[in-house]
Design a protein around this motif. Structure first.
Motif, PDB file in Angstrom:
ATOM      1  N   TYR A  74      -2.883   2.508  -8.152  1.00 53.15           N
ATOM      2  CA  TYR A  74      -2.948   1.574  -8.599  1.00 53.15           C
ATOM      3  C   TYR A  74      -0.587   1.102  -7.910  1.00 53.15           C
ATOM      4  O   TYR A  74      -0.299   1.742  -8.000  1.00 53.15           O
ATOM      5  CB  TYR A  74      -3.219   0.176  -9.551  1.00 53.15           C
ATOM      6  CG  TYR A  74      -2.007   1.125 -10.872  1.00 53.15           C
ATOM      7  CD1 TYR A  74      -1.572   0.572 -11.245  1.00 53.15           C
ATOM      8  CD2 TYR A  74      -3.104   2.298 -11.538  1.00 53.15           C
ATOM      9  CE1 TYR A  74      -0.624   1.011 -11.989  1.00 53.15           C
ATOM     10  CE2 TYR A  74      -2.453   2.103 -12.523  1.00 53.15           C
ATOM     11  CZ  TYR A  74      -1.481   2.259 -12.861  1.00 53.15           C
ATOM     12  OH  TYR A  74      -0.805   2.703 -14.250  1.00 53.15           O
ATOM     13  N   ASP A  75      -0.117  -0.024  -7.994  1.00 53.05           N
ATOM     14  CA  ASP A  75       1.131  -0.357  -7.469  1.00 53.05           C
ATOM     15  C   ASP A  75       1.377  -1.240  -7.849  1.00 53.05           C
ATOM     16  O   ASP A  75       0.376  -2.157  -8.433  1.00 53.05           O
ATOM     17  CB  ASP A  75       1.691   0.205  -6.030  1.00 53.05           C
ATOM     18  CG  ASP A  75       0.861  -0.911  -4.869  1.00 53.05           C
ATOM     19  OD1 ASP A  75       0.756  -1.665  -5.085  1.00 53.05           O
ATOM     20  OD2 ASP A  75       1.498  -0.383  -3.886  1.00 53.05           O
ATOM     21  N   SER A 121       3.596  10.245 -18.573  1.00 50.41           N
ATOM     22  CA  SER A 121       4.015  10.279 -17.192  1.00 50.41           C
ATOM     23  C   SER A 121       4.333   8.532 -16.586  1.00 50.41           C
ATOM     24  O   SER A 121       4.398   8.125 -17.211  1.00 50.41           O
ATOM     25  CB  SER A 121       1.708  10.310 -16.457  1.00 50.41           C
ATOM     26  OG  SER A 121       1.574   9.975 -16.462  1.00 50.41           O
ATOM     27  N   MET A 122       5.282   8.566 -15.634  1.00 53.04           N
ATOM     28  CA  MET A 122       5.664   7.602 -15.252  1.00 53.04           C
ATOM     29  C   MET A 122       5.598   7.241 -13.688  1.00 53.04           C
ATOM     30  O   MET A 122       6.108   8.391 -13.486  1.00 53.04           O
ATOM     31  CB  MET A 122       7.258   7.889 -15.866  1.00 53.04           C
ATOM     32  CG  MET A 122       7.887   5.889 -15.483  1.00 53.04           C
ATOM     33  SD  MET A 122       9.848   5.713 -15.927  1.00 53.04           S
ATOM     34  CE  MET A 122       9.422   5.652 -17.646  1.00 53.04           C
ATOM     35  N   ASP A 123       5.489   6.868 -13.490  1.00 50.60           N
ATOM     36  CA  ASP A 123       5.604   6.716 -11.644  1.00 50.60           C
ATOM     37  C   ASP A 123       5.469   7.244 -11.171  1.00 50.60           C
ATOM     38  O   ASP A 123       6.503   7.672  -9.684  1.00 50.60           O
ATOM     39  CB  ASP A 123       6.816   5.170 -10.856  1.00 50.60           C
ATOM     40  CG  ASP A 123       7.392   4.037 -11.880  1.00 50.60           C
ATOM     41  OD1 ASP A 123       5.844   3.495 -11.727  1.00 50.60           O
ATOM     42  OD2 ASP A 123       7.864   4.185 -12.187  1.00 50.60           O
ATOM     43  N   MET A 133       0.545  -1.483   0.256  1.00 50.50           N
ATOM     44  CA  MET A 133       0.012  -0.014   0.120  1.00 50.50           C
ATOM     45  C   MET A 133       0.846   0.995   0.201  1.00 50.50           C
ATOM     46  O   MET A 133       1.542   1.423   0.573  1.00 50.50           O
ATOM     47  CB  MET A 133      -1.089  -0.014   0.750  1.00 50.50           C
ATOM     48  CG  MET A 133      -2.326  -1.346   1.036  1.00 50.50           C
ATOM     49  SD  MET A 133      -2.852  -0.681  -0.011  1.00 50.50           S
ATOM     50  CE  MET A 133      -3.720   0.150   0.424  1.00 50.50           C
ATOM     51  N   GLN A 134       0.625   2.060  -0.329  1.00 51.40           N
ATOM     52  CA  GLN A 134       1.132   3.768  -0.016  1.00 51.40           C
ATOM     53  C   GLN A 134       0.995   4.701   0.742  1.00 51.40           C
ATOM     54  O   GLN A 134      -0.003   4.368   1.205  1.00 51.40           O
ATOM     55  CB  GLN A 134       0.189   4.265  -1.946  1.00 51.40           C
ATOM     56  CG  GLN A 134       0.435   4.280  -2.710  1.00 51.40           C
ATOM     57  CD  GLN A 134       0.066   4.966  -4.286  1.00 51.40           C
ATOM     58  OE1 GLN A 134      -0.243   6.094  -3.691  1.00 51.40           O
ATOM     59  NE2 GLN A 134       0.207   4.856  -5.388  1.00 51.40           N
ATOM     60  N   THR A 135       2.227   5.292   1.423  1.00 47.00           N
ATOM     61  CA  THR A 135       2.135   6.097   2.218  1.00 47.00           C
ATOM     62  C   THR A 135       1.059   6.822   1.931  1.00 47.00           C
ATOM     63  O   THR A 135       0.771   7.125   1.640  1.00 47.00           O
ATOM     64  CB  THR A 135       3.765   6.487   2.808  1.00 47.00           C
ATOM     65  OG1 THR A 135       3.507   7.181   1.557  1.00 47.00           O
ATOM     66  CG2 THR A 135       4.054   5.240   3.605  1.00 47.00           C
ATOM     67  N   LEU A 164       6.050   0.709  -3.644  1.00 42.57           N
ATOM     68  CA  LEU A 164       5.910   1.921  -4.693  1.00 42.57           C
ATOM     69  C   LEU A 164       6.908   2.557  -4.588  1.00 42.57           C
ATOM     70  O   LEU A 164       7.019   3.791  -5.690  1.00 42.57           O
ATOM     71  CB  LEU A 164       5.864   2.699  -2.961  1.00 42.57           C
ATOM     72  CG  LEU A 164       5.635   2.824  -1.386  1.00 42.57           C
ATOM     73  CD1 LEU A 164       5.644   3.797  -0.142  1.00 42.57           C
ATOM     74  CD2 LEU A 164       3.578   3.596  -2.503  1.00 42.57           C
ATOM     75  N   ALA A 165       8.017   1.291  -5.516  1.00 43.58           N
ATOM     76  CA  ALA A 165       8.906   1.430  -7.014  1.00 43.58           C
ATOM     77  C   ALA A 165       8.232   2.009  -8.234  1.00 43.58           C
ATOM     78  O   ALA A 165       8.866   2.795  -8.702  1.00 43.58           O
ATOM     79  CB  ALA A 165       9.889   0.730  -6.789  1.00 43.58           C
TER      80      ALA A 165
END
Length: 125
Positions: A109-110, A51-53, A1-3, A116-117
């Motif tokens: 999404y991740d 767009s990227m990450d 999960m993202q912070t 998170l990378a």
């Protein structure tokens, strides 16, 4: 999960890109019915706007987004929204995963492997 700070940054980025006109689907225009995201070694990248990450794309309600592995590497597409299913673990160059978005909203999404990378946001309107 993202912070929490990463989620806020992703959401702000998504809003700004949508407002600035994510490719041909700027405000006041009908968003496209499809979008494509390239999956590479530690990145998600929008095929439409680069767009990227986070990779950020906008689609119409009912639209479909397709993730295509552009090089070998184990990755999944994992949504923060529990109503959207995670992709299977794919690793072969040319593997494809797609899902549709039946309701308006912003969907983060991740990668289920790299967290998170590798991140992205789909704006559905």
């Amino acid at each position: 999960m993202q912070t929490r700070p990463k989620r806020i940054l992703s959401l702000v980025s998504a809003i700004l890109l949508a407002a600035c006109g994510d490719g041909p689907a700027g405000l006041g225009r009908t968003p496209p019915p499809t979008a494509s995201v390239n999956v590479g070694n530690l990145f998600f990248q929008s095929a439409r706007n680069g767009s990227m990450d986070p990779a950020i794309d906008t689609v119409a309600v009912g639209g479909t987004v397709t993730w295509t592995w552009t090089e070998a590497g184990a990755h999944t597409v994992r949504f923060a929204d529990p109503g959207l299913a995670e992709s299977p673990g794919l690793s072969d160059d040319g593997s494809v995963f797609g899902t549709s978005f039946p309701a308006a909203g912003t969907f983060s999404y991740d990668c289920g492997v790299h967290g998170l990378a590798m991140t992205g946001t789909i704006v559905v309107r």
